[in-house]
Design a protein around this motif. Structure first.
Motif, PDB file in Angstrom:
ATOM      1  N   VAL A 220       0.862  -1.181   0.000  1.00  0.00           N
ATOM      2  CA  VAL A 220       0.000   0.000   0.000  1.00  0.00           C
ATOM      3  C   VAL A 220       0.899   1.232   0.000  1.00  0.00           C
ATOM      4  O   VAL A 220       1.866   1.298   0.746  1.00  0.00           O
ATOM      5  CB  VAL A 220      -0.973  -0.022   1.201  1.00  0.00           C
ATOM      6  N   ASN A 221       0.603   2.184  -0.883  1.00  0.00           N
ATOM      7  CA  ASN A 221       1.520   3.311  -1.072  1.00  0.00           C
ATOM      8  C   ASN A 221       0.899   4.694  -0.927  1.00  0.00           C
ATOM      9  O   ASN A 221       1.505   5.592  -0.388  1.00  0.00           O
ATOM     10  CB  ASN A 221       2.187   3.199  -2.450  1.00  0.00           C
ATOM     11  N   GLN A 222      -0.309   4.849  -1.426  1.00  0.00           N
ATOM     12  CA  GLN A 222      -0.925   6.173  -1.428  1.00  0.00           C
ATOM     13  C   GLN A 222      -1.452   6.492  -0.031  1.00  0.00           C
ATOM     14  O   GLN A 222      -2.029   5.606   0.630  1.00  0.00           O
ATOM     15  CB  GLN A 222      -2.070   6.184  -2.433  1.00  0.00           C
ATOM     16  N   ALA A 223      -1.297   7.750   0.415  1.00  0.00           N
ATOM     17  CA  ALA A 223      -1.661   8.111   1.788  1.00  0.00           C
ATOM     18  C   ALA A 223      -3.088   7.691   2.135  1.00  0.00           C
ATOM     19  O   ALA A 223      -3.325   7.066   3.175  1.00  0.00           O
ATOM     20  CB  ALA A 223      -1.461   9.610   1.997  1.00  0.00           C
TER      21      ALA A 223
ATOM     22  N   LYS B  94      -8.995  -7.984  11.674  1.00  0.00           N
ATOM     23  CA  LYS B  94      -8.155  -8.552  12.737  1.00  0.00           C
ATOM     24  C   LYS B  94      -7.092  -9.478  12.155  1.00  0.00           C
ATOM     25  O   LYS B  94      -6.856 -10.589  12.625  1.00  0.00           O
ATOM     26  CB  LYS B  94      -9.018  -9.310  13.747  1.00  0.00           C
ATOM     27  N   VAL B  95      -6.442  -8.977  11.112  1.00  0.00           N
ATOM     28  CA  VAL B  95      -5.428  -9.778  10.446  1.00  0.00           C
ATOM     29  C   VAL B  95      -4.053  -9.230  10.838  1.00  0.00           C
ATOM     30  O   VAL B  95      -3.916  -8.037  11.104  1.00  0.00           O
ATOM     31  CB  VAL B  95      -5.667  -9.749   8.912  1.00  0.00           C
ATOM     32  N   LYS B  96      -3.086 -10.137  10.929  1.00  0.00           N
ATOM     33  CA  LYS B  96      -1.712  -9.704  11.189  1.00  0.00           C
ATOM     34  C   LYS B  96      -1.142  -9.153   9.896  1.00  0.00           C
ATOM     35  O   LYS B  96      -1.090  -9.870   8.904  1.00  0.00           O
ATOM     36  CB  LYS B  96      -0.878 -10.909  11.639  1.00  0.00           C
ATOM     37  N   ALA B  97      -0.727  -7.891   9.900  1.00  0.00           N
ATOM     38  CA  ALA B  97      -0.301  -7.291   8.633  1.00  0.00           C
ATOM     39  C   ALA B  97       1.063  -6.637   8.747  1.00  0.00           C
ATOM     40  O   ALA B  97       1.436  -6.106   9.799  1.00  0.00           O
ATOM     41  CB  ALA B  97      -1.323  -6.263   8.165  1.00  0.00           C
ATOM     42  N   ILE B  98       1.795  -6.708   7.661  1.00  0.00           N
ATOM     43  CA  ILE B  98       3.014  -5.926   7.474  1.00  0.00           C
ATOM     44  C   ILE B  98       2.735  -5.043   6.265  1.00  0.00           C
ATOM     45  O   ILE B  98       2.331  -5.556   5.209  1.00  0.00           O
ATOM     46  CB  ILE B  98       4.213  -6.858   7.177  1.00  0.00           C
ATOM     47  N   PHE B  99       2.904  -3.731   6.416  1.00  0.00           N
ATOM     48  CA  PHE B  99       2.726  -2.859   5.256  1.00  0.00           C
ATOM     49  C   PHE B  99       4.005  -2.861   4.423  1.00  0.00           C
ATOM     50  O   PHE B  99       5.106  -2.776   4.977  1.00  0.00           O
ATOM     51  CB  PHE B  99       2.419  -1.420   5.699  1.00  0.00           C
ATOM     52  N   THR B 100       3.846  -2.943   3.114  1.00  0.00           N
ATOM     53  CA  THR B 100       5.020  -2.862   2.244  1.00  0.00           C
ATOM     54  C   THR B 100       4.854  -1.721   1.250  1.00  0.00           C
ATOM     55  O   THR B 100       3.735  -1.303   0.952  1.00  0.00           O
ATOM     56  CB  THR B 100       5.244  -4.183   1.474  1.00  0.00           C
ATOM     57  N   GLY B 101       5.983  -1.230   0.737  1.00  0.00           N
ATOM     58  CA  GLY B 101       5.951  -0.069  -0.161  1.00  0.00           C
ATOM     59  C   GLY B 101       5.890   1.205   0.655  1.00  0.00           C
ATOM     60  O   GLY B 101       6.897   1.806   0.993  1.00  0.00           O
TER      61      GLY B 101
ATOM     62  N   PRO C 180       9.477  10.965  -6.313  1.00  0.00           N
ATOM     63  CA  PRO C 180       8.369  11.428  -5.480  1.00  0.00           C
ATOM     64  C   PRO C 180       7.050  11.012  -6.129  1.00  0.00           C
ATOM     65  O   PRO C 180       6.953  10.966  -7.355  1.00  0.00           O
ATOM     66  CB  PRO C 180       8.526  12.954  -5.490  1.00  0.00           C
ATOM     67  N   THR C 181       6.067  10.693  -5.304  1.00  0.00           N
ATOM     68  CA  THR C 181       4.820  10.167  -5.851  1.00  0.00           C
ATOM     69  C   THR C 181       3.928  11.257  -6.438  1.00  0.00           C
ATOM     70  O   THR C 181       2.963  10.957  -7.120  1.00  0.00           O
ATOM     71  CB  THR C 181       4.039   9.426  -4.754  1.00  0.00           C
ATOM     72  N   ARG C 182       4.224  12.507  -6.121  1.00  0.00           N
ATOM     73  CA  ARG C 182       3.426  13.611  -6.678  1.00  0.00           C
ATOM     74  C   ARG C 182       4.376  14.684  -7.208  1.00  0.00           C
ATOM     75  O   ARG C 182       5.438  14.909  -6.632  1.00  0.00           O
ATOM     76  CB  ARG C 182       2.517  14.218  -5.607  1.00  0.00           C
ATOM     77  N   THR C 183       3.940  15.346  -8.276  1.00  0.00           N
ATOM     78  CA  THR C 183       4.811  16.378  -8.847  1.00  0.00           C
ATOM     79  C   THR C 183       5.022  17.536  -7.875  1.00  0.00           C
ATOM     80  O   THR C 183       5.972  18.282  -7.987  1.00  0.00           O
ATOM     81  CB  THR C 183       4.222  16.931 -10.158  1.00  0.00           C
ATOM     82  N   SER C 184       4.123  17.672  -6.909  1.00  0.00           N
ATOM     83  CA  SER C 184       4.225  18.790  -5.960  1.00  0.00           C
ATOM     84  C   SER C 184       5.135  18.465  -4.789  1.00  0.00           C
ATOM     85  O   SER C 184       5.417  19.330  -3.970  1.00  0.00           O
ATOM     86  CB  SER C 184       2.834  19.117  -5.424  1.00  0.00           C
TER      87      SER C 184
END
Lengths: 453, 434
Positions: B254-257, B271-278, B305-309
């Motif tokens: 998951v990448n976008q805010a 209620k899942v065990k999660a690791i965020f990647t990206g 950068p994910t946005r031009t701004s």
């Protein structure tokens, strides 16, 4: 409404920050000056006046009205040059014919491209805005200076830089034309014949014009041959006015193009990517051909499977003028780091490694009398680093183009866009993890399986 | 005569090719080793001057005055540094040989939901890129499939061994691409509305899948307890059972805010065990990730950068900003053939706010903890796996060279195709003469 005001305000700020496009005056004081061509000078000043370096020495007096920059504890080096990039242009590939010598990336300069600023933030002051690699003979390329802040494409052209043209060997022209369109070239044999045919036609064209020019004053019946910008450009290669920059990977095809050039008397030749250049380094050195390589990219396509990250070092040790390029809006931001990799892979000295991103690309673009080292009389293009530029911890602080500060980490607004869409709340999110396909930009997808470089 | 010589030369060339065929690099060896006079960067217990002993694949002693076993091969490490092997928390190493040659690329199976696809099955232990990677100090990598909502199940591997089982380093996780309305790149021509619609559709699909999974879990539990019918063959549900049982985490890309915020809620609900990647825009919502106590594997640091701004340095600074906000952050290269650049990713993160110590942890002990293998990997401690490398300097600096390499107790020769080509071609023979 607020957005519109903001964007107008930003434009004003940007204009005041970036100043006028006149050549600038600036005195960089007391830095560790890495000249590239004359060693490293400690606690030394560099004076730029009217866009040119006028003095390098200790304790220089500040001429009145000249901006001072304190570089105490900093490293001052020539602005970095990227001999292969596709930033600041709106079109890359005219993928409609194996020979498109008539097109010119300089007709598609986009001064608003945010990538220019990002390159400046990595110390890069000049780049070679190249045509793509879809065609055996692609388009002409433009050498640009990173005057981010100007809205005028003309301000980016490096006036006086020699003309250059993109050639391409191997998989890309074979895939686009042979596989994609069912025409020559489909093989590396076909690629060779595209060059031989094109140059032979150019010779006939030159002869026809020569004949006409010789007799036009004496023979009123003489008629001019039909003008062809494509053939004229090829003729300009034959006369040495245009430098060939050829996308290439495999050793055999590199040798092939050198043989073609020998047969047609062409001497100005730079191989781009040239992943297997290390295998024919003695031949490249003997020919006088130069090489512009990646630091470590390999295995993204079959023709780069037998590569080595030691390529730049092997080429350098064999006497080939070598540069490290980006071919990427991402990599261009840290070319100093890419150059550093030649110390891991082949133990190049600091000066050899930094030459790969300064004087050597300048030589490949034919502008070594203007940029690529800090010398009196050269353009005032400078990158100032905190930390040694070859250290992974180095952080570019200020980048100066023709004496004008184009990047200053202490005056770096969060948002430096020049084309702001006032309708947008937050600009679009783009996730582009890797950029491997810049040389194939603008080529229709049906021509490609995977389209990297 | 000339012709005969040519034939002979050709035959000899053929023979020499045959004799080296299959032998990619020289063999690793196991044994008892003592690395003496070293600066040992333990990561978890500071820096120690002295000796590190390797026995039976493990670190058996570390300290200034340790007894060297009589059968030990002594490696003098005067002036050198010992680091635990670097761990890359996200790669396609071994799954893809040449990415443009589709039949050598095994990372992306057909289909949208395919948790049964096992990366470990398709890891090629003889991939050319494996020696190229490990000689730079990266010893352990998460190998993850890509493509679709659930690309498959990722595995952690050590970069030594001739079978995937020998390489397996004790962690598996199901990869899930969290739906996002973001553009995938400049070529993504979908309108805002189309992307939003697609995001909703995909999220519904994921939620429906989870509803089915809950049901499947109940039926499966009943069947196993003997109080229900045996279930039909369902490899997708079978592969997800360890996730719903809480035995296996998901690697949630998951990448976008806004998607990160949505994913935090989703993980809480399920209620899942999660690791965020990206987590490219983690810096925008770092406090929220920290509050949710979800660990992160971020990278590549070398990305746009994910946005031009956005500020030019946001990808460099992202890991440091999340770390400062209290997020547990590991760094990945997300690469295939250039996983060797992991230390440089960490170096840039260090320079742009994370600091050297935290950045080093982000490629050693932190990923080991996130993947639940910190009892074996990620630091130099007595009893842990002898997975380590010896350098002549800071492992993040390009000037530094790796001098010795041990993975899982194997002393791995510093040999790769890149090094072999260097040795052969630095001074080519014959040179220009015929």
């Amino acid at each position: 409404m607020k957005k519109i005001i903001n964007s107008i305000l930003f434009t004003c700020v940007a204009l005041s920050l970036f100043g006028q496009l006149d050549k600038g005056d600036i005195l960089i004081k007391n830095g560790t000056v890495i000249t590239i061509t004359n060693g490293v000078l400690e606690e030394t000043d560099v004076l730029i006046q009217n866009g040119k370096i006028t003095r390098i020495g200790k304790n220089l007096r500040t001429p009145s009205g000249t901006k001072e920059v304190d570089a105490t504890g900093m490293h001052v080096m020539p602005g970095i040059i990227d001999a292969h990039s596709h930033i600041a242009i709106d079109a890359v590939n005219e993928a409609t014919n194996p020979v498109t010598a008539e097109v010119f990336t300089g007709d598609a300069i986009n001064p608003l491209d945010i990538s220019i600023y990002r390159a400046l933030a990595g110390g890069v002051t000049s780049s070679h805005a190249m045509h793509g690699s879809a065609n055996a003979i692609g388009g002409q390329c433009e050498t640009i200076k990173h005057h981010y802040g100007s809205y005028n494409p003309e301000d980016l052209r490096m006036v006086g830089a020699p003309r250059t043209i993109k050639f391409a060997l191997g998989e890309n022209p074979m895939r686009v034309h042979g596989e994609g369109r069912g025409i020559q070239p489909r093989t590396r044999m076909g690629v060779e014949q595209v060059f031989r045919k094109a140059f032979s036609e150019a010779k006939v064209y030159m002869k026809a014009w020569e004949k006409y020019n010789n007799e036009k004053n004496t023979n009123p019946k003489a008629s001019a041959p039909e003008y062809s910008y494509r053939l004229q450009t090829l003729a300009d290669i034959l006369t040495g006015d245009v430098i060939i920059h050829c996308h290439s990977y495999r050793a055999d095809e590199i040798l092939m193009l050198m043989n073609v050039c020998k047969d047609f008397g062409i001497k100005r030749l730079c191989f781009q990517h040239v992943n297997e250049g290390f295998k024919v380094a003695p031949e490249l050195a003997e020919f006088g051909a130069t090489a512009s390589v990646f630091a470590d990219w390999w295995a993204y396509k079959f023709e780069v499977y037998y590569s080595t990250a030691y390529n730049a070092s092997i080429l350098t040790r064999n006497g080939v003028v070598t540069s490290i390029n980006s071919d990427s809006g991402e990599l261009i931001r840290h070319l100093y780091h890419e150059a550093g990799k030649t110390q891991r892979y082949g133990d190049l000295s600091d000066n050899e490694a930094l030459s790969l991103i300064t004087i050597n690309p300048a030589k490949q673009l034919g502008v070594e009398d203007r940029i690529g080292s800090l010398e009196v009389g050269k353009d005032g293009d400078v990158a100032i680093f905190k930390g040694h530029p070859l250290s992974v911890y180095a952080i570019p602080q200020m980048t100066i183009v023709d004496g004008i500060v184009r990047f200053d980490i202490n005056m770096d607004p969060a948002d430096v866009r020049m084309d702001v869409n006032p309708e947008e709340d937050l600009p679009a999110f783009f996730l582009e993890v890797k950029e491997y396909d810049n040389c194939m930009q603008g080529v229709h997808h049906q021509h490609l399986f995977f389209h990297r470089h | 005569m000339k012709f005969t010589i040519k034939i002979l030369a050709f035959l000899m060339l053929g023979l020499s090719t045959l004799s080296t065929y299959g032998q990619q690099v020289s063999k690793p060896v196991r044994g008892t080793f003592a690395l003496t006079n070293a600066t040992i960067e333990t990561i978890t217990n500071g820096s120690v001057q002295g000796t590190l002993v390797i026995e039976n694949g493990n670190i058996s002693a570390i300290g200034p005055n340790v007894a060297i076993p009589p059968d030990a091969k002594v490696v003098d490490c005067s002036g050198l540094f010992v680091y635990p092997g670097l761990i890359d928390g996200g790669t396609q190493l071994g799954l893809v040989e040449v990415s443009s040659v589709s039949l050598t690329a095994d990372a992306n199976e057909i289909g949208d939901i395919k948790p049964e696809m096992q990366a470990l099955t398709a890891v090629n232990p003889n991939a050319t890129a494996i020696p190229v990677t490990r000689v730079e100090g990266v010893t352990t990598t998460l190998v993850a499939p890509v493509g679709g909502t659930i690309p498959g199940t990722a595995s952690l591997i050590n970069l030594v061994g001739y079978t995937p089982d020998q390489m397996f380093a004790g962690f598996k996780g199901v990869v899930v691409n969290y739906p996002s309305a973001g553009r995938r790149g400049r070529r993504d021509r979908r309108t805002d509305e189309e992307r939003k619609k697609q995001e909703e559709k995909q999220l519904k699909k994921l939620n429906d899948l989870w509803d089915n999974l809950s049901l499947y879990h109940k039926l499966d539990s009943a069947a196993k307890a003997g109080s229900g019918e045996d279930l039909d063959y369902n490899p997708k549900m079978e592969a997800l059972l360890p996730v719903i049982r809480g035995e296996m985490p998901i690697l949630l890309e998951v990448n976008q805010a806004s998607a990160i915020e949505s994913a935090i809620k989703w993980v809480g609900e399920k209620k899942v065990k999660a690791i965020f990647t990206g987590v490219a825009e983690g810096w925008r919502v770092a406090d929220k990730i920290a509050a949710a106590n979800i660990p992160v594997v971020t990278g590549p640091v070398f990305s746009m950068p994910t946005r031009t701004s956005d500020r030019y340095d946001t990808p460099y600074a992202n890991a440091g900003k999340m770390h400062k906000a209290g997020v547990k952050v590991a760094i990945r290269s997300n690469d295939t053939e250039n996983v060797r650049n992991l230390p440089y990713n960490a170096g840039f993160a260090a320079a742009y706010g994370m600091g050297k110590e935290a950045a080093l942890k982000a490629v050693t002990i932190v990923p080991a903890e996130i993947f639940g293998v910190a009892d074996r990997l990620g630091s130099l401690e007595k009893g842990k796996s002898a997975t380590l490398f010896v350098t002549d300097g800071d492992p993040f600096e390009t000037k530094t060279h790796v001098k010795h390499l041990f993975i899982d107790g194997w002393n791995v020769p510093l040999d790769s195709r890149h090094i072999r080509l260097y040795n052969e071609f630095l001074e080519r023979s014959p040179g220009l003469e015929k």
